[in-house]
Design an enzyme around this catalytic site. Structure first.
Site, short mmCIF file in Angstrom:
data_model
loop_
_atom_site.label_atom_id
_atom_site.label_comp_id
_atom_site.label_asym_id
_atom_site.label_seq_id
_atom_site.Cartn_x
_atom_site.Cartn_y
_atom_site.Cartn_z
N CYS A 64 13.89 -4.34 4.15
CA CYS A 64 12.79 -4.12 5.08
C CYS A 64 11.82 -5.31 5.02
O CYS A 64 12.22 -6.43 5.28
CB CYS A 64 12.10 -2.78 4.84
SG CYS A 64 11.06 -2.25 6.22
N HIS A 67 16.81 0.49 6.00
CA HIS A 67 16.67 0.98 4.63
C HIS A 67 18.02 1.53 4.17
O HIS A 67 18.40 2.64 4.55
CB HIS A 67 15.62 2.08 4.56
CG HIS A 67 14.22 1.59 4.69
ND1 HIS A 67 13.46 1.22 3.59
CD2 HIS A 67 13.44 1.39 5.78
CE1 HIS A 67 12.27 0.82 4.01
NE2 HIS A 67 12.24 0.91 5.33
N GLU A 124 18.77 2.75 1.36
CA GLU A 124 18.56 3.94 0.54
C GLU A 124 18.30 5.19 1.38
O GLU A 124 18.35 6.31 0.86
CB GLU A 124 17.40 3.71 -0.45
CG GLU A 124 16.01 3.76 0.13
CD GLU A 124 15.56 2.48 0.83
OE1 GLU A 124 14.37 2.40 1.17
OE2 GLU A 124 16.40 1.57 1.04
#
EC number: 4.3.2.10
Length: 211
Positions: free
Chosen positions: A86, A191, A193
Site C-alpha cells: 500500500c 493489501h 493480508e
C-alpha cells in the site's frame, strides 16, 4: 533467517504479521519479526514495508526512526528481497504528490499521483475488490490466475517512469497500478493480508522468492 516487517508507526501490522506467519507455517520461509530496530533490519533476509495513510505522514514516520532508511537502503542495495505494501509501495517512488510534493525513496522512479477515474460514478478512494491484470510475469504472482481479485483502499497510485516496472494493474475508470517491481524489489498497492487466497499466495511467493 528472518523476514522483518518494519514498524514505523504506520500500517496494519497485526493483520500483516498474522498473514505472513500463517504462510510461513504453510509454505515455509524465514521467521517473521515485527521490528523498529535498524540493526534487526541489517540482519534480516527479507524486508516488508507496510503503510496506511497519507504519503507525507508515512515518509515522515519512516524518517523519524533513527538509522532506519539507511538500513533499508543498505539491505536493498545488497540484493535483499524487499516488499512494500500500500503506502509502503508508494514510498518506493521518486515523489508523492499528495498535499504537495514529498520525496520518496526513489528506488523505482516515478510519481505517486491522484486517482482520476474517467467515469464520475466511480468513487475515490478506490475501496474494495478489483480484478488483477498481470502486465509482466513475476515470481510473486506464481499460481495467481488472470482475473483473480485483490482488496484495495487508496486514493493515489504509483505512475512509474518506466512502464516495465508495472507488474500488474486494475481497471478503475483508467489503468491503476496494482503492483510494481524491479530487481529484488516488489510492491503491491492492494493489501495481500486482506486479499484472501490470492493475497496469501502472493505472501507465500515473496517468502520463498530468490531474485
Amino acid at each position: 533467517m528472518t523476514c522483518a516487517i518494519i514498524d514505523y508507526g504506520s500500517g496494519n501490522l497485526h493483520s500483516a504479521e498474522k498473514s505472513f506467519q500463517r504462510m510461513r507455517r504453510e509454505a515455509g520461509g524465514p521467521e517473521i519479526t515485527v521490528t523498529s530496530d535498524p540493526e534487526a533490519v541489517l540482519r534480516a533476509e527479507r524486508i516488508v514495508l507496510p503503510g496506511v495513510g497519507a504519503f507525507a505522514d508515512c515518509q515522515a514516520g519512516l524518517m523519524a526512526v533513527p538509522g532506519m532508511v539507511e538500513a533499508l537502503r543498505q539491505r536493498v542495495e545488497s540484493g535483499t528481497p524487499f516488499m512494500g505494501i500500500c503506502v509502503g509501495m508508494q514510498l518506493l517512488a521518486t515523489v508523492g504528490r499528495e498535499f504537495g510534493d514529498t520525496p520518496g525513496l526513489g528506488w523505482i522512479p516515478g510519481a505517486v499521483t491522484a486517482l482520476q477515474p474517467s467515469d464520475p460514478a466511480l468513487k475515490v478512494p478506490h475501496m474494495g475488490w478489483n480484478e488483477l491484470h498481470i502486465d509482466r510475469p513475476h515470481p510473486i504472482f506464481d499460481g495467481v490466475e488472470p482475473g483473480e481479485h485483490a482488496y484495495f483502499v487508496h486514493s493515489y497510485h504509483v505512475t512509474p517512469d518506466d512502464i516495465s516496472h508495472r507488474l500488474a494493474h486494475v481497471n478503475y475508470g483508467t489503468k491503476v497500478t496494482a503492483a510494481i517491481g524491479r530487481d529484488n524489489i516488489v510492491g503491491t498497492q492492494f493489501h495481500p493480508e486482506k486479499s484472501q487466497r490470492t493475497g496469501l499466495r502472493v505472501i507465500a511467493n515473496f517468502l520463498n522468492w530468490a531474485p
